[in-house]
Design a protein around this motif. Sequence first.
Motif, mmCIF file in Angstrom:
data_model
loop_
_atom_site.group_PDB
_atom_site.id
_atom_site.type_symbol
_atom_site.label_atom_id
_atom_site.label_comp_id
_atom_site.label_asym_id
_atom_site.label_seq_id
_atom_site.Cartn_x
_atom_site.Cartn_y
_atom_site.Cartn_z
ATOM 1 N N GLY A 41 21.052 -19.043 1.854
ATOM 2 C CA GLY A 41 21.182 -20.504 1.817
ATOM 3 C C GLY A 41 19.973 -21.165 1.181
ATOM 4 N N ILE A 42 18.791 -20.619 1.437
ATOM 5 C CA ILE A 42 17.557 -21.179 0.871
ATOM 6 C C ILE A 42 17.426 -20.825 -0.606
ATOM 7 C CG2 ILE A 42 15.031 -21.099 0.987
ATOM 8 C CD1 ILE A 42 15.296 -20.582 3.990
ATOM 9 N N VAL A 43 17.616 -19.548 -0.926
ATOM 10 C CA VAL A 43 17.394 -19.067 -2.299
ATOM 11 C C VAL A 43 18.373 -19.696 -3.281
ATOM 12 C CG1 VAL A 43 17.470 -17.040 -3.802
ATOM 13 C CG2 VAL A 43 16.354 -16.898 -1.563
ATOM 14 N N ILE A 44 19.659 -19.731 -2.913
ATOM 15 C CA ILE A 44 20.662 -20.280 -3.834
ATOM 16 C C ILE A 44 20.403 -21.762 -4.099
ATOM 17 C CG2 ILE A 44 23.121 -20.772 -4.157
ATOM 18 C CD1 ILE A 44 23.759 -18.273 -2.596
ATOM 19 N N THR A 45 20.096 -22.527 -3.041
ATOM 20 C CA THR A 45 19.839 -23.962 -3.238
ATOM 21 C C THR A 45 18.570 -24.183 -4.065
ATOM 22 O OG1 THR A 45 18.757 -23.982 -1.062
ATOM 23 C CG2 THR A 45 21.032 -24.757 -1.168
ATOM 24 N N TRP A 46 17.562 -23.355 -3.854
ATOM 25 C CA TRP A 46 16.308 -23.480 -4.618
ATOM 26 C C TRP A 46 16.558 -23.223 -6.103
ATOM 27 C CZ3 TRP A 46 13.117 -20.878 -7.898
ATOM 28 C CH2 TRP A 46 11.810 -21.350 -8.037
ATOM 29 N N ILE A 47 17.233 -22.105 -6.392
ATOM 30 C CA ILE A 47 17.491 -21.751 -7.791
ATOM 31 C C ILE A 47 18.411 -22.777 -8.458
ATOM 32 C CG2 ILE A 47 18.554 -20.040 -9.317
ATOM 33 C CD1 ILE A 47 17.643 -17.885 -7.351
ATOM 34 N N SER A 48 19.463 -23.183 -7.733
ATOM 35 C CA SER A 48 20.420 -24.150 -8.296
ATOM 36 C C SER A 48 19.742 -25.480 -8.603
ATOM 37 C CB SER A 48 21.575 -24.366 -7.322
ATOM 38 O OG SER A 48 22.271 -23.172 -7.088
ATOM 39 N N THR A 49 18.886 -25.952 -7.704
ATOM 40 C CA THR A 49 18.194 -27.225 -7.918
ATOM 41 C C THR A 49 17.210 -27.121 -9.066
ATOM 42 O OG1 THR A 49 18.353 -27.637 -5.545
ATOM 43 C CG2 THR A 49 16.869 -29.048 -6.784
ATOM 44 N N PHE A 50 16.516 -26.002 -9.157
ATOM 45 C CA PHE A 50 15.567 -25.800 -10.256
ATOM 46 C C PHE A 50 16.286 -25.862 -11.601
ATOM 47 C CE2 PHE A 50 13.228 -23.313 -13.318
ATOM 48 C CZ PHE A 50 11.897 -23.673 -13.100
ATOM 49 N N ILE A 51 17.412 -25.159 -11.696
ATOM 50 C CA ILE A 51 18.165 -25.127 -12.957
ATOM 51 C C ILE A 51 18.735 -26.507 -13.283
ATOM 52 C CG2 ILE A 51 20.194 -24.162 -14.109
ATOM 53 C CD1 ILE A 51 19.731 -21.588 -12.500
ATOM 54 N N ALA A 52 19.283 -27.198 -12.254
ATOM 55 C CA ALA A 52 19.903 -28.509 -12.475
ATOM 56 C C ALA A 52 18.871 -29.546 -12.911
ATOM 57 C CB ALA A 52 20.607 -28.972 -11.209
ATOM 58 N N THR A 53 17.726 -29.587 -12.229
ATOM 59 C CA THR A 53 16.689 -30.564 -12.600
ATOM 60 C C THR A 53 16.104 -30.243 -13.971
ATOM 61 O OG1 THR A 53 15.102 -29.247 -11.320
ATOM 62 C CG2 THR A 53 16.042 -31.176 -10.245
ATOM 63 N N GLN A 54 15.949 -28.964 -14.257
ATOM 64 C CA GLN A 54 15.421 -28.562 -15.566
ATOM 65 C C GLN A 54 16.352 -29.008 -16.684
ATOM 66 O OE1 GLN A 54 12.466 -27.217 -15.861
ATOM 67 N NE2 GLN A 54 12.512 -27.002 -18.087
ATOM 68 N N ARG A 55 17.644 -28.934 -16.429
ATOM 69 C CA ARG A 55 18.623 -29.347 -17.442
ATOM 70 C C ARG A 55 18.479 -30.825 -17.767
ATOM 71 N NH1 ARG A 55 23.780 -31.575 -16.975
ATOM 72 N NH2 ARG A 55 25.110 -31.209 -18.802
ATOM 73 N N PHE A 56 18.363 -31.669 -16.738
ATOM 74 C CA PHE A 56 18.260 -33.107 -16.977
ATOM 75 C C PHE A 56 16.883 -33.499 -17.508
ATOM 76 C CE2 PHE A 56 21.692 -33.044 -13.728
ATOM 77 C CZ PHE A 56 22.687 -33.556 -14.533
ATOM 78 N N LEU A 57 15.861 -32.710 -17.182
ATOM 79 C CA LEU A 57 14.539 -32.972 -17.732
ATOM 80 C C LEU A 57 14.495 -32.706 -19.233
ATOM 81 C CD1 LEU A 57 12.283 -31.432 -14.925
ATOM 82 C CD2 LEU A 57 12.324 -33.828 -15.625
ATOM 83 N N ASN A 58 15.324 -31.790 -19.693
ATOM 84 C CA ASN A 58 15.329 -31.434 -21.109
ATOM 85 C C ASN A 58 16.270 -32.307 -21.944
ATOM 86 O OD1 ASN A 58 13.485 -29.360 -20.669
ATOM 87 N ND2 ASN A 58 15.085 -27.827 -20.307
ATOM 88 N N LEU A 59 17.081 -33.134 -21.281
ATOM 89 C CA LEU A 59 18.005 -34.002 -22.008
ATOM 90 C C LEU A 59 17.279 -35.222 -22.574
ATOM 91 C CD1 LEU A 59 21.186 -34.122 -19.727
ATOM 92 C CD2 LEU A 59 20.914 -32.891 -21.882
ATOM 93 N N LYS A 60 17.796 -35.708 -23.708
ATOM 94 C CA LYS A 60 17.299 -36.969 -24.240
ATOM 95 C C LYS A 60 17.936 -38.120 -23.479
ATOM 96 C CE LYS A 60 16.598 -35.086 -28.890
ATOM 97 N NZ LYS A 60 16.970 -35.188 -30.317
ATOM 98 N N THR A 61 17.304 -39.288 -23.565
ATOM 99 C CA THR A 61 17.765 -40.435 -22.779
ATOM 100 C C THR A 61 19.224 -40.786 -23.078
ATOM 101 O OG1 THR A 61 15.531 -41.306 -22.777
ATOM 102 C CG2 THR A 61 17.280 -42.821 -22.147
ATOM 103 N N ASP A 62 19.602 -40.809 -24.352
ATOM 104 C CA ASP A 62 20.983 -41.181 -24.715
ATOM 105 C C ASP A 62 22.006 -40.153 -24.293
ATOM 106 O OD1 ASP A 62 20.050 -39.316 -26.477
ATOM 107 O OD2 ASP A 62 20.956 -40.208 -28.262
ATOM 108 N N GLN A 63 21.583 -38.903 -23.968
ATOM 109 C CA GLN A 63 22.512 -37.859 -23.533
ATOM 110 C C GLN A 63 22.842 -37.957 -22.043
ATOM 111 O OE1 GLN A 63 20.116 -34.498 -24.898
ATOM 112 N NE2 GLN A 63 21.653 -34.048 -26.467
ATOM 113 N N LEU A 64 22.123 -38.794 -21.311
ATOM 114 C CA LEU A 64 22.362 -38.929 -19.881
ATOM 115 C C LEU A 64 23.699 -39.590 -19.578
ATOM 116 C CD1 LEU A 64 18.819 -40.099 -18.676
ATOM 117 C CD2 LEU A 64 19.802 -37.816 -18.484
ATOM 118 N N TYR A 65 24.262 -40.264 -20.553
ATOM 119 C CA TYR A 65 25.522 -41.007 -20.323
ATOM 120 C C TYR A 65 26.749 -40.150 -20.572
ATOM 121 C CZ TYR A 65 22.410 -45.041 -20.359
ATOM 122 O OH TYR A 65 21.402 -45.939 -20.078
ATOM 123 N N TYR A 66 26.548 -38.888 -20.990
ATOM 124 C CA TYR A 66 27.681 -38.020 -21.333
ATOM 125 C C TYR A 66 27.814 -36.894 -20.325
ATOM 126 C CZ TYR A 66 27.233 -40.504 -25.752
ATOM 127 O OH TYR A 66 27.160 -41.481 -26.720
#
Length: 292
Positions: free
Chosen positions: A267-292
């Motif tokens: 429960g801890i490991v999966i949530t940690w890895i999933s959150t890391f990947i999800a936040t990293q994805r949005f951190l790498n997006l450009k501002t105009d890509q957030l709407y898609y």
Amino acid sequence: MASSFDKYQKRKLISSYISVVISISLVLFLLGCLGLLVINSKKVANHFKEQVVMTIYLNDTAKEVEVNQLKKSLAMSDYTKEAVYVSKEEAADYMKAETGEDFMDFVGYNPLKNSIDVYLNADFVTTEQLAEISNTLANKTFIEEIRYDNDLVELMNDNVKKISFWVLVISGVFTLIAVLLINSSIRLAVYSKRFIIKTMQMVGATKSFIRRPFIWTSVQLGIIGAIVALMGLAVVLYYLNLTFPELELLRNSILLVLLFVGIFVMGIVITWISTFIATQRFLNLKTDQLYY
């Protein structure tokens, strides 16, 4: 107005957290139930194998000392789980209870034989082992016949192998599904805060600084979900042990502790890895890509 909006946002956030916790707990609970099945599959198979009976029929001329020696040797054998002596009178009473008629009224005498029902340990319930045991016992002159259901033994062993294989396959598939479902729930929770992530990034916050609170929150949700799942698993285990005491589900305490710890850590490991990947994805997006 601002206060109403803040309350709405707070309710929405709490609702999001609750849905994530429910998703995590349900998936981990089902995964834990499957883990219980895997741990106890051999025990269940052994339980059914040990119901197979090898019946040794004795000659009427068999001496009491010979029968007693046979009972003692059977009791001391590695392959014997239990050996029960059944006299011809007991066998007749059993048949009378089963059929509801006294067959000796028609025959005039008791044609049944004294016998010993041998319940074998599970490791010896194979066609080869049964044949070897039967051949060894058949050398005794006071034994008239030895019977066991060879077809049932073959069918049981074949089914145990098939079931064990498919349990392992299903366990692997279900583990993958569990990871994907939890990952999906976490991604949806992070997606709702993508604009906050980008705003923090635009004012100069580092990626690790932005990720930290999201990961910590998700890990907390994972811990709560794992605890809920383990509570449900403990209840299921308790009632299964009450319903099927002969399986002794609580006897292998080490494996059960490892299973519970594994579910909690997952429960801890999966949530940690999933959150890391999800936040990293949005951190790498450009501002105009957030709407898609």
